[in-house]
Design an enzyme around this catalytic site. Sequence first.
Site, PDB file in Angstrom:
ATOM      1  N   GLU A  39      95.309  19.602  37.465  1.00 61.63           N
ATOM      2  CA  GLU A  39      96.419  20.763  37.598  1.00 61.63           C
ATOM      3  C   GLU A  39      96.953  21.508  38.542  1.00 61.63           C
ATOM      4  OE1 GLU A  39      97.947  22.156  33.586  1.00 61.63           O
ATOM      5  OE2 GLU A  39      96.549  23.382  34.398  1.00 61.63           O
ATOM      6  N   CYS A  78      88.958  31.494  32.519  1.00 60.54           N
ATOM      7  CA  CYS A  78      88.045  30.460  32.343  1.00 60.54           C
ATOM      8  C   CYS A  78      87.528  29.616  33.257  1.00 60.54           C
ATOM      9  CB  CYS A  78      89.370  29.538  31.778  1.00 60.54           C
ATOM     10  SG  CYS A  78      90.575  29.510  32.293  1.00 60.54           S
ATOM     11  N   GLU A  99      93.117  21.790  29.413  1.00 60.21           N
ATOM     12  CA  GLU A  99      92.683  22.999  30.724  1.00 60.21           C
ATOM     13  C   GLU A  99      91.725  23.863  29.367  1.00 60.21           C
ATOM     14  OE1 GLU A  99      91.218  25.903  31.993  1.00 60.21           O
ATOM     15  OE2 GLU A  99      92.985  26.098  32.474  1.00 60.21           O
ATOM     16  N   ASN A 116      96.365  35.198  29.042  1.00 54.75           N
ATOM     17  CA  ASN A 116      95.124  35.930  30.375  1.00 54.75           C
ATOM     18  C   ASN A 116      95.561  35.768  31.888  1.00 54.75           C
ATOM     19  OD1 ASN A 116      94.242  33.074  30.301  1.00 54.75           O
ATOM     20  ND2 ASN A 116      92.260  33.037  30.700  1.00 54.75           N
TER      21      ASN A 116
END
Length: 419
Positions: A399, A224, A190, A89
Amino acid sequence: SQERSACLRRWYELMMENKEELARIITAENGKPLKEAQGEIVYSASFLEWFAEEARRIYGDVIPASAKDRRVLVLKQPVGVAAIITPWNFPSAMITRKVGAALAAGCTVVVKPAEDTPLSALALGELANQAGIPAGVYNVVPCSRQQTAAVGEVLCTDPLVSKISFTGSTATGKILLKHAAGTVKRVSMELGGHAPFIVFDSANVDRAVAGALASKYRNSGQTCVCTNRFLVQKGIHDEFVEKFAKAIEKELHVGNGFDAKTTQGPLINEKAVEKVEKHIKDAVSQGASIVTGGKRHSLGKNFFEPTLLSNVTTKMLCTQEETFGPLAPVIRFETEAEAVAIANAANVGLAGYFYSQDPAQIWRVAEQLEVGMVGVNEGIISSVECPFGGVKESGLGREGSKYGIDEYLEIKYVCIGGL
């Protein structure tokens, strides 16, 4: 560190010089509108710029010793080879967010891009070469869908790999964690989200609608951190639903990603479309109403109408699992405590959003939401300076930000005696 910093900086500059071509690759690979792809490239490059700067700030420590004849030092050293497994994505940004940190720390990387989008990873490799990053530092292993599980297992079990960083589904993350346990690798995960978007009676409804539109329908709902369930307080519920439906109908345009007026590209594949259909069918069968949308788009193939459902309950599938598509279900609630309880009932917690103009409520809800990232009166929250990551089954580690480089460093304590 200065050399690493210079290489990352040059890589960033080359990405910016080639941003149009890189964006076209993304749109061709995953269908997102070109404007969003261009935004992704700028966002993606910004991680290389950020970590080029952070590379020179990997500070250790000198700790006062308890004995006079000792000195105590703390060094930070690269963990070693990092395996980077990324999703389709954000086929560019999910790579640079990890690789920027890894290279800044002094690690080499093996990138396994999603089988749907390998070209973005290879294009980054070409620019890495041009930037003077030595051969063997940034490696790409594209593979077919059939081979994905096997390649993932090798990366997670090979003793030469010291670290795994993965972005993707919670189910896949759990499999990779099991593999990584065998050699006790460092892991960053993640994983999936189920983001609540709460609109309280005190909210500015027009701003909440604008935030809802941005948070839900970016990349056709395939991010997400995009909202998966809307919780709207009873006092403004009807006004919000009406204005949200109008905004969807007026501002969203489904089409080819290369068409300038498109805001909604296709979903990634047939399976993704079927999941959206399944969620809508389940909700309607339990009494939900389709306010707008609700079916495949007349363009056919993987295009789906942006959809808004009302009269949604927490028993419905769309409020229990992540849809990953252009579906916005709205649940009506009465009290703040009820909204927080519904939001926190999920076993994942990546992003959460809420709109309120009550300062006390803002503090209370921001602290109570069980997520790694909270947007207050804001629907788009990702940026390079900020720590990205989740709690519960949404993952491990962060991150970007000043914290992102720690994922790729080991702390070594050195005690010097006999002084």
